[in-house]
Design an enzyme around this catalytic site. Structure first.
Site, mmCIF file in Angstrom:
data_model
loop_
_atom_site.group_PDB
_atom_site.id
_atom_site.type_symbol
_atom_site.label_atom_id
_atom_site.label_comp_id
_atom_site.label_asym_id
_atom_site.label_seq_id
_atom_site.Cartn_x
_atom_site.Cartn_y
_atom_site.Cartn_z
ATOM 1 C CE LYS A 48 -2.063 -0.429 3.827
ATOM 2 N NZ LYS A 48 -1.623 -2.026 4.272
ATOM 3 N NE ARG A 102 -3.596 -1.585 9.997
ATOM 4 C CZ ARG A 102 -2.987 -0.839 9.546
ATOM 5 N NH1 ARG A 102 -3.123 0.737 9.211
ATOM 6 N NH2 ARG A 102 -1.950 -1.955 9.406
ATOM 7 N NE ARG A 110 7.186 -3.618 5.777
ATOM 8 C CZ ARG A 110 5.883 -3.052 5.661
ATOM 9 N NH1 ARG A 110 5.143 -2.789 4.518
ATOM 10 N NH2 ARG A 110 5.207 -3.569 6.779
ATOM 11 N NE ARG A 124 6.624 -1.069 10.550
ATOM 12 C CZ ARG A 124 5.697 -1.182 9.511
ATOM 13 N NH1 ARG A 124 5.521 -0.138 8.088
ATOM 14 N NH2 ARG A 124 4.052 -1.414 9.884
ATOM 15 N NE ARG A 137 1.789 -5.043 11.299
ATOM 16 C CZ ARG A 137 3.095 -4.418 10.611
ATOM 17 N NH1 ARG A 137 4.181 -5.146 10.286
ATOM 18 N NH2 ARG A 137 2.697 -3.711 9.383
#
Ligand code: AMP
Length: 211
Positions: A13, A88, A123, A156, A167
């Protein structure tokens, strides 16, 4: 153009939001980035959100709606904006409508869970400006350093494998119902996000009619 980007964490996203933002010259509003900045700065919102984010859970709707309503009121949003990572929950989507924030479309980037888990492990996120990279598919020019601002790239905490799984389950339980929500309003568009960044953005441009 007022656009919502939907999809699991790691679906791309943020990356697609950046590409659309440059193309349409409208800002991206990423609640995740705003919250991480608040955590770094130690603001009251940041202090409230830190543990929740690190556990991969959702920050309360009232905090999120406070952030969004303040941000969309700024001058640079007058020609439109991209909401990345918000709404969300159905409650957030309802609150957007109540605030008169009516979007033109909700674009969902579909990526299977197993691909997400693999993707998240590579990531890297800039500790200064929140730009994201991937060690294989989107590496920075210099390893460990952000191309955009020279900041240090970090992993992260909520991208660690165990947090990614929680998540994902939060996404399926609380965010996925938004697909039906926007479908029933005739606003849902879906693209495949499993292939390359370029292949995904090509579909995005085509479905949005901005080629
Ligand atoms: P993101 O960068 O969008 O994946 O967001 C990182 C984390 O920030 C999420 O896992 C949540 O803990 C929190 N967060 C971001 N946006 C929202 C939102 N709209 N509602 C609730 N929590 C959020």
């Amino acid at each position: 153009m007022k656009l919502i980007l939907l999809g699991a964490p790691g679906a791309g996203k943020g990356t697609q939001a950046d590409i659309i933002s440059r193309k349409l010259e409208i800002p991206t509003i990423s609640t995740g980035n705003i919250l991480r900045a608040a955590v770094r700065e130690g603001t009251p919102v940041g202090l409230r959100a830190k543990a929740i984010i690190e556990a991969g859970q959702l920050v309360p709707d009232d905090v999120i709606m406070g952030i969004v309503s303040e941000r969309v009121a700024k001058d640079d949003c007058k020609n439109g904006f991209i909401l990345d990572g918000v709404p969300r929950t159905i409650a957030q989507a309802d609150a957007l409508e109540e605030f008169g924030i009516n979007v033109d479309c909700a674009l969902c980037i579909d990526v299977p869970d197993d691909v997400i888990v693999r993707r998240m492990s590579g990531r890297r996120t800039c500790s200064e400006c929140s730009a994201t990279y991937h060690v294989e598919s989107n590496p920075p020019k210099t390893e460990g350093i952000c191309d955009a601002c020279g900041g240090k790239l970090t992993i992260r905490k909520d991208d660690l494998p165990e947090t990614v799984l929680s998540r994902l389950s939060v996404y399926h339980a609380q965010t996925e119902p938004l697909l039906d929500y926007y479908r029933s309003r005739g606003k849902l568009i879906r693209v495949e996000g499993e292939e390359t960044i370029e292949a995904t953005s090509k579909q995005v441009f085509k479905t949005l009619g901005i080629e």
